[in-house]
Design a protein around this motif. Structure first.
Motif, PDB file in Angstrom:
ATOM      1  N   ALA A   6       3.112   2.848  -4.325  1.00 37.79           N
ATOM      2  CA  ALA A   6       4.258   3.508  -4.950  1.00 37.79           C
ATOM      3  C   ALA A   6       4.492   4.896  -4.334  1.00 37.79           C
ATOM      4  O   ALA A   6       5.637   5.271  -4.067  1.00 37.79           O
ATOM      5  N   LYS A   7       3.418   5.617  -4.086  1.00 33.01           N
ATOM      6  CA  LYS A   7       3.543   6.957  -3.505  1.00 33.01           C
ATOM      7  C   LYS A   7       4.135   6.880  -2.102  1.00 33.01           C
ATOM      8  O   LYS A   7       5.004   7.686  -1.734  1.00 33.01           O
ATOM      9  N   VAL A   8       3.677   5.897  -1.328  1.00 31.76           N
ATOM     10  CA  VAL A   8       4.200   5.718   0.034  1.00 31.76           C
ATOM     11  C   VAL A   8       5.690   5.394  -0.009  1.00 31.76           C
ATOM     12  O   VAL A   8       6.467   5.878   0.822  1.00 31.76           O
ATOM     13  N   LEU A   9       6.098   4.613  -0.995  1.00 32.41           N
ATOM     14  CA  LEU A   9       7.502   4.214  -1.118  1.00 32.41           C
ATOM     15  C   LEU A   9       8.349   5.265  -1.838  1.00 32.41           C
ATOM     16  O   LEU A   9       9.564   5.110  -1.948  1.00 32.41           O
ATOM     17  N   GLY A  10       7.713   6.308  -2.355  1.00 33.85           N
ATOM     18  CA  GLY A  10       8.450   7.369  -3.040  1.00 33.85           C
ATOM     19  C   GLY A  10       8.833   7.005  -4.466  1.00 33.85           C
ATOM     20  O   GLY A  10       9.793   7.545  -5.011  1.00 33.85           O
ATOM     21  N   ILE A  11       8.064   6.122  -5.075  1.00 37.75           N
ATOM     22  CA  ILE A  11       8.311   5.724  -6.462  1.00 37.75           C
ATOM     23  C   ILE A  11       7.388   6.565  -7.335  1.00 37.75           C
ATOM     24  O   ILE A  11       6.179   6.551  -7.164  1.00 37.75           O
ATOM     25  N   TYR A  12       7.970   7.281  -8.294  1.00 36.55           N
ATOM     26  CA  TYR A  12       7.187   8.224  -9.096  1.00 36.55           C
ATOM     27  C   TYR A  12       6.412   7.559 -10.224  1.00 36.55           C
ATOM     28  O   TYR A  12       5.343   8.017 -10.592  1.00 36.55           O
ATOM     29  N   TYR A  13       6.947   6.485 -10.789  1.00 36.65           N
ATOM     30  CA  TYR A  13       6.256   5.788 -11.880  1.00 36.65           C
ATOM     31  C   TYR A  13       5.748   4.462 -11.312  1.00 36.65           C
ATOM     32  O   TYR A  13       6.500   3.495 -11.146  1.00 36.65           O
ATOM     33  N   ALA A  14       4.469   4.424 -10.966  1.00 36.96           N
ATOM     34  CA  ALA A  14       3.883   3.322 -10.215  1.00 36.96           C
ATOM     35  C   ALA A  14       4.103   1.936 -10.841  1.00 36.96           C
ATOM     36  O   ALA A  14       4.398   0.992 -10.112  1.00 36.96           O
ATOM     37  N   PRO A  15       3.952   1.754 -12.161  1.00 37.56           N
ATOM     38  CA  PRO A  15       4.152   0.407 -12.706  1.00 37.56           C
ATOM     39  C   PRO A  15       5.565  -0.145 -12.477  1.00 37.56           C
ATOM     40  O   PRO A  15       5.757  -1.356 -12.463  1.00 37.56           O
ATOM     41  N   SER A  16       6.532   0.733 -12.253  1.00 34.17           N
ATOM     42  CA  SER A  16       7.877   0.224 -11.978  1.00 34.17           C
ATOM     43  C   SER A  16       7.933  -0.482 -10.625  1.00 34.17           C
ATOM     44  O   SER A  16       8.846  -1.264 -10.364  1.00 34.17           O
ATOM     45  N   LEU A  17       6.936  -0.237  -9.769  1.00 34.01           N
ATOM     46  CA  LEU A  17       6.851  -0.955  -8.495  1.00 34.01           C
ATOM     47  C   LEU A  17       6.684  -2.457  -8.736  1.00 34.01           C
ATOM     48  O   LEU A  17       7.230  -3.271  -7.992  1.00 34.01           O
TER      49      LEU A  17
END
Length: 127
Positions: free
Chosen positions: A56-67
Motif C-alpha cells: 500500500a505504501k509503495v502504491l501511495g495508498i494511505y489506508y492499507a486495508p483498502s488495498l
C-alpha cells in the motif's frame, strides 16, 4: 484491528465457496484457477498486514486495508471484461449455428418437395 479480521474472514469464505463450486462441478477448471488465485492473493494480503502495508505504501495508498478492496475491484473488472469477450464469442457462434440450421432446414424441405414431385410424376404401375 477489526478490518484485518473482516478482510481475512471474507477472503476465507470466498475461497471456501470457490472450492465448493469446484467440488460440485459448477465452476469450470479454467475459471476455478482464476478465482482460486484471486482468493489466495486476497487471503495472503489480509493475513500479513506487514506485506499489505508495504504494498500500500509503495502504491501511495494511505489506508492499507483498502488495498484489498482495490485488488478485488480490479479483479472483478478484469473478470467482467473476460466474460464479456466470452459472451460475445458465444453470441456470434449462436448466430452462425442458427443460420446454418436455417439453411439445412431449407435444403431438407426442398429435397422433400422434389421427392414428392418425383413420386407424383412417376406413372402408376399396374400390377
Amino acid at each position: 484491528m477489526i478490518i484485518d479480521l473482516v478482510g481475512f474472514l471474507v477472503s476465507l469464505i470466498f475461497l471456501i465457496v470457490v472450492i465448493d463450486l469446484m467440488r460440485r462441478r459448477l465452476l469450470l477448471e479454467q475459471y476455478a484457477l482464476f478465482w482460486l488465485g484471486m482468493g489466495i492473493v486476497l487471503t495472503i494480503l489480509s493475513v500479513s498486514p506487514g506485506l499489505l502495508n508495504r504494498v500500500a505504501k509503495v502504491l501511495g495508498i494511505y489506508y492499507a486495508p483498502s488495498l484489498l478492496f482495490l485488488v478485488g475491484f480490479l479483479f472483478m473488472l478484469g473478470t467482467m471484461l473476460h466474460l464479456t469477450v466470452v459472451l460475445s464469442r458465444l453470441t456470434n457462434r449462436t448466430v452462425r449455428l442458427t443460420q446454418e440450421l436455417g439453411m439445412l432446414k431449407s435444403q431438407l424441405e426442398m429435397a422433400d418437395h422434389r421427392t414428392a414431385l418425383t413420386e407424383r410424376s412417376e406413372p402408376l404401375s399396374n400390377g
